[in-house]
Design an enzyme around this catalytic site. Structure first.
Site, PDB file in Angstrom:
ATOM      1  CB  THR A 194      -0.908   0.057   1.258  1.00 47.20           C
ATOM      2  OG1 THR A 194      -0.074  -0.021   2.411  1.00 47.20           O
ATOM      3  CG2 THR A 194      -1.936  -1.043   1.276  1.00 47.20           C
TER       4      THR A 194
ATOM      5  NE  ARG B 292       3.856   7.398  -3.465  1.00 44.06           N
ATOM      6  CZ  ARG B 292       2.844   7.676  -2.657  1.00 44.06           C
ATOM      7  NH1 ARG B 292       2.012   6.719  -2.267  1.00 44.06           N
ATOM      8  NH2 ARG B 292       2.633   8.908  -2.241  1.00 44.06           N
TER       9      ARG B 292
ATOM     10  CG  ASP C 153      -4.326   1.139  -2.264  1.00 44.52           C
ATOM     11  OD1 ASP C 153      -5.396   1.029  -2.920  1.00 44.52           O
ATOM     12  OD2 ASP C 153      -4.002   2.186  -1.690  1.00 44.52           O
TER      13      ASP C 153
ATOM     14  CD  GLU D 143      -0.314   4.051  -8.199  1.00 48.86           C
ATOM     15  OE1 GLU D 143      -0.401   2.985  -7.589  1.00 48.86           O
ATOM     16  OE2 GLU D 143      -0.337   5.153  -7.634  1.00 48.86           O
TER      17      GLU D 143
ATOM     18  CG  HIS E 236      -2.670   5.465  -4.645  1.00 48.78           C
ATOM     19  ND1 HIS E 236      -1.430   5.634  -5.195  1.00 48.78           N
ATOM     20  CD2 HIS E 236      -2.574   5.927  -3.368  1.00 48.78           C
ATOM     21  CE1 HIS E 236      -0.627   6.192  -4.302  1.00 48.78           C
ATOM     22  NE2 HIS E 236      -1.302   6.359  -3.189  1.00 48.78           N
TER      23      HIS E 236
HETATM   24  P1  NAD Z   1       6.899   7.566   7.430  1.00 48.81           P
HETATM   25  O1  NAD Z   1       7.903   8.531   6.899  1.00 48.81           O
HETATM   26  O2  NAD Z   1       6.209   7.852   8.720  1.00 48.81           O
HETATM   27  O3  NAD Z   1       7.582   6.132   7.576  1.00 48.81           O
HETATM   28  C1  NAD Z   1       8.412   5.564   6.614  1.00 48.81           C
HETATM   29  C2  NAD Z   1       9.366   4.625   7.337  1.00 48.81           C
HETATM   30  O4  NAD Z   1      10.107   3.915   6.334  1.00 48.81           O
HETATM   31  C3  NAD Z   1      10.392   5.361   8.212  1.00 48.81           C
HETATM   32  O5  NAD Z   1      10.384   4.810   9.510  1.00 48.81           O
HETATM   33  C4  NAD Z   1      11.727   5.111   7.520  1.00 48.81           C
HETATM   34  O6  NAD Z   1      12.817   4.984   8.416  1.00 48.81           O
HETATM   35  C5  NAD Z   1      11.425   3.784   6.828  1.00 48.81           C
HETATM   36  N1  NAD Z   1      12.336   3.463   5.751  1.00 48.81           N
HETATM   37  C6  NAD Z   1      13.011   4.282   4.912  1.00 48.81           C
HETATM   38  N2  NAD Z   1      13.764   3.554   4.063  1.00 48.81           N
HETATM   39  C7  NAD Z   1      13.562   2.249   4.392  1.00 48.81           C
HETATM   40  C8  NAD Z   1      14.058   1.016   3.885  1.00 48.81           C
HETATM   41  N3  NAD Z   1      14.950   0.985   2.890  1.00 48.81           N
HETATM   42  N4  NAD Z   1      13.620  -0.119   4.448  1.00 48.81           N
HETATM   43  C9  NAD Z   1      12.740  -0.103   5.466  1.00 48.81           C
HETATM   44  N5  NAD Z   1      12.241   1.027   6.003  1.00 48.81           N
HETATM   45  C10 NAD Z   1      12.649   2.189   5.459  1.00 48.81           C
HETATM   46  O7  NAD Z   1       5.864   7.359   6.247  1.00 48.81           O
HETATM   47  P2  NAD Z   1       4.356   6.831   6.365  1.00 48.81           P
HETATM   48  O8  NAD Z   1       3.450   7.972   6.651  1.00 48.81           O
HETATM   49  O9  NAD Z   1       4.313   5.639   7.255  1.00 48.81           O
HETATM   50  O10 NAD Z   1       4.082   6.414   4.847  1.00 48.81           O
HETATM   51  C11 NAD Z   1       4.761   5.322   4.250  1.00 48.81           C
HETATM   52  C12 NAD Z   1       4.492   5.335   2.772  1.00 48.81           C
HETATM   53  O11 NAD Z   1       3.110   5.014   2.541  1.00 48.81           O
HETATM   54  C13 NAD Z   1       4.662   6.709   2.096  1.00 48.81           C
HETATM   55  O12 NAD Z   1       5.999   6.886   1.668  1.00 48.81           O
HETATM   56  C14 NAD Z   1       3.725   6.646   0.946  1.00 48.81           C
HETATM   57  O13 NAD Z   1       4.465   6.244  -0.194  1.00 48.81           O
HETATM   58  C15 NAD Z   1       2.731   5.546   1.296  1.00 48.81           C
HETATM   59  N6  NAD Z   1       1.344   6.018   1.389  1.00 48.81           N
HETATM   60  C16 NAD Z   1       0.369   5.395   0.655  1.00 48.81           C
HETATM   61  C17 NAD Z   1      -0.961   5.804   0.756  1.00 48.81           C
HETATM   62  C18 NAD Z   1      -2.071   5.137  -0.019  1.00 48.81           C
HETATM   63  O14 NAD Z   1      -3.124   5.771  -0.227  1.00 48.81           O
HETATM   64  N7  NAD Z   1      -1.933   3.894  -0.429  1.00 48.81           N
HETATM   65  C19 NAD Z   1      -1.282   6.870   1.586  1.00 48.81           C
HETATM   66  C20 NAD Z   1      -0.272   7.474   2.336  1.00 48.81           C
HETATM   67  C21 NAD Z   1       1.036   7.043   2.229  1.00 48.81           C
END
Ligand code: NAD
Length: 329
Positions: free
Chosen positions: A232, A234, A258, A263, A295
């Site tokens: 969910t 990217r 998702d 997409e 998405h």
């Molecule tokens: P966040 O920044 O709070 O958390 C991201 C985490 O990923 C951080 O703890 C970071 O340290 C970790 N990270 C970075 N590189 C990494 C790696 N190589 N391996 C493992 N962990 C790693 O972000 P969030 O708010 O939790 O969002 C996460 C992702 O969800 C966003 O980047 C966005 O792409 C996606 N998202 C999708 C939807 C949707 O509608 N499907 C909605 C919101 C966000």
């Protein structure tokens, strides 16, 4: 302040209008066009633009925005992999995002997809509608006492850890930063160990150069047979062609997506009358154990309200030159 709102949907207007209702200083014009180099000049005369996940906020777009006097880019989403952040900094354009508007909205969808592919709910629904009450093809597994592997334990990953814990699963995770709020019930492991031990793998890290195609055939082969994969986060975290190879090798009990690589042209469009010439998505959907949504992780009432509140807050901050944790450029 005049804001041009790209790729606007009816639900955007519904959530943003109440936020600016009593603020004579903010005026929003909603347009259906997506933000890209061809449409960037429409922002001439506006102070700021607002864009979403499928916008092309690359160097060219930013240059055109700048030429037209726009210095504020408001992304109404958490991810900003579609923004050329370095270019924005070079041009002096402020870019603000909405981090963590409702982590539970996305995490709950991730668990929904995991459950749906495990118990083949999409098939079961259609079978009963067709008067087919047989159970063929519907057998799943219990999640209780299985191992959930969460990749990325930021806001959404942490919410997913809590949900999996609530299901009675053993929760393991991989992240460079260990989230202290999860210390009581999450065991951090290396990525290869997570692949090897997990019955359910859910991706919650951002799309970066280092995470691009992190789910490839080499890593799929490290996974348990009958693993469930959910993305969910990217689309490009997963190499779709290699995922298809993995599915053909029978590695997966289920795959719930998702987000997916193809997409961008599809997201939020009704293309049901079109013949898709080269669609990897169609190939993915030919498998009985794959479910794809478009998405919609963010698409709950609470998340939309929070996105609108934060985006307008970001606009006010940007207008006053205030920096915050929501700034990426
Ligand atoms: P966040 O920044 O709070 O958390 C991201 C985490 O990923 C951080 O703890 C970071 O340290 C970790 N990270 C970075 N590189 C990494 C790696 N190589 N391996 C493992 N962990 C790693 O972000 P969030 O708010 O939790 O969002 C996460 C992702 O969800 C966003 O980047 C966005 O792409 C996606 N998202 C999708 C939807 C949707 O509608 N499907 C909605 C919101 C966000």
């Amino acid at each position: 302040m005049r804001l041009l709102f790209y790729a606007a949907k009816v639900y955007d207007k519904k959530s943003f209008d109440p936020v600016i209702e009593n603020d004579p200083d903010v005026e929003i014009d909603y347009i259906e066009h997506e933000l890209e180099p061809r449409t960037a000049a429409l922002a001439a005369g506006y102070d700021a633009i607002c864009a979403f996940v499928s916008a092309d906020v690359g160097a060219k777009t930013l240059e055109i925005l700048k030429e037209n006097g726009v210095n504020i880019v408001l992304m109404r989403c958490a991810g900003y992999n579609n923004v050329d952040v370095e270019k924005a900094k070079e041009l002096g354009i402020t870019v603000k995002i909405v981090p963590g508007y409702s982590p539970e909205a996305v995490a709950e969808l991730a668990m929904g997809l995991a459950l749906a592919v495990n118990r083949r709910l999409y098939k079961a629904y259609n079978k009963v509608r067709e008067n087919d009450y047989s159970l063929r093809g519907l057998r799943g597994v219990n999640f209780y006492q299985k191992t959930a592997g969460i990749v990325g334990t930021g806001r959404i990953g942490a919410a997913m850890c809590r949900i999996c814990n609530g299901f009675g699963m053993k929760v393991i995770a991989y992240d460079m930063y260990h989230n202290p709020a999860l210390a009581d019930f999450v065991e951090y492991v290396e990525l290869d160990e997570l692949f090897a031990r997990s019955d359910l793998i859910s991706l919650h890290c951002p799309l970066l150069e280092s995470t691009y195609h992190m789910i490839n055939l080499e890593n799929i082969k490290k996974m348990k047979d009958d693993v469930i994969l959910v993305n969910t986060s990217r689309g490009a975290l997963v190499d779709t062609d290699q995922l298809i190879e993995g599915i053909r090798l029978n590695k997966f009990l289920g795959v719930g997506l998702d987000v997916y690589e193809e997409e961008t042209g599809n997201v939020y469009e009704d293309r049901s009358d079109e013949i898709m010439a080269h669609s990897v998505t169609a190939r993915l959907l030919s498998f009985p154990n794959v479910m794809i949504t478009s998405h919609q992780g963010f698409y709950t009432k609470e998340a939309l309200e929070a996105i609108a509140e934060t985006t307008i807050g970001n606009l006010r901050d940007a207008a006053e030159g205030k920096r915050s944790n929501n700034d990426v450029a």
